[in-house]
Design a protein around this motif. Structure first.
Motif, PDB file in Angstrom:
ATOM      1  N   GLY A 273      18.281  43.339   2.002  1.00  0.00           N
ATOM      2  CA  GLY A 273      19.572  42.693   1.857  1.00  0.00           C
ATOM      3  C   GLY A 273      20.646  43.691   2.249  1.00  0.00           C
TER       4      GLY A 273
ATOM      5  N   SER B  87      16.834  44.463  -2.971  1.00  0.00           N
ATOM      6  CA  SER B  87      17.399  43.282  -2.315  1.00  0.00           C
ATOM      7  C   SER B  87      17.195  42.006  -3.124  1.00  0.00           C
TER       8      SER B  87
ATOM      9  N   LEU C 177      18.057  38.499  -1.644  1.00  0.00           N
ATOM     10  CA  LEU C 177      17.112  38.132  -0.591  1.00  0.00           C
ATOM     11  C   LEU C 177      15.760  37.770  -1.197  1.00  0.00           C
TER      12      LEU C 177
END
Length: 181
Positions: free
Chosen positions: A49, A119, A122
């Motif tokens: 991310g 992340s 994500l």
């Protein structure tokens, strides 16, 4: 052949994953370092991310080590889910357009497996679309009580099968799970 996406996450006992540098270091060990090295060397590329990419891309290019971990980290391709910036450095490419479509296309392309590190947004997006093939949760023996980012915030209910577990001397346990499909 489909590439596998493996999510590797540092997490607390109460399910937080935000800023592991602020709480995980007292639990680091040589065994954990060896595990992370073997893990990284098992992948061709990373999925990140934007916030994780920003942090990694500021820190890693200045690092070196005798084990080759930094060289692998710096040299491997990275795919970044971001609306900003539109360009990237550090051997990274921005995933253009719809992230789920872009990752699905990447997953179905030729090449080695993909490591999703950190992340959280994500991870949750890809979990919603059943794109993660394996979860490696590095559970640390600490309770934060509060934090900004929990491991699973928007992922749908899904059964996971434990496929492995490793314990380090500091009490950190890595649990490996595979979605039951």
């Amino acid at each position: 052949m489909t590439r596998k996406i493996v999510a590797t996450e540092y997490v607390t006992l109460d399910g937080f994953m935000d800023e592991p540098g602020e709480w995980s270091m007292p639990f680091w060990s040589d065994e954990a370092g060896q595990y992370k090295k073997e893990e990284l060397f098992g992948f061709e590329a990373m999925l990140l991310g934007r916030r994780t990419y920003d942090g990694f891309s500021r820190a890693w290019p200045t690092m070196s080590d005798s084990e080759g971990f930094a060289d692998k980290m710096n040299g491997m391709p990275k795919y970044v889910a971001s609306r900003t910036p539109e360009t990237a450095t550090w051997n990274a490419s921005i995933l253009k357009g719809d992230v789920v479509e872009a990752v699905t296309e990447l997953k179905n392309s030729d090449g080695g497996d993909l490591l999703l590190a950190g992340s959280g947004e994500l991870l949750n997006l890809l979990a919603q679309h059943d794109l993660i093939d394996e979860y490696r949760l590095m559970v640390h023996p600490i309770v934060l009580g509060e934090g900004k980012k929990r491991l699973f915030t928007t992922a749908p209910r899904r059964q996971l099968e434990l496929t492995g577990s490793v314990t380090f001397p500091t009490g950190v346990m890595v649990h490996t799970y595979r979605p039951v499909r």
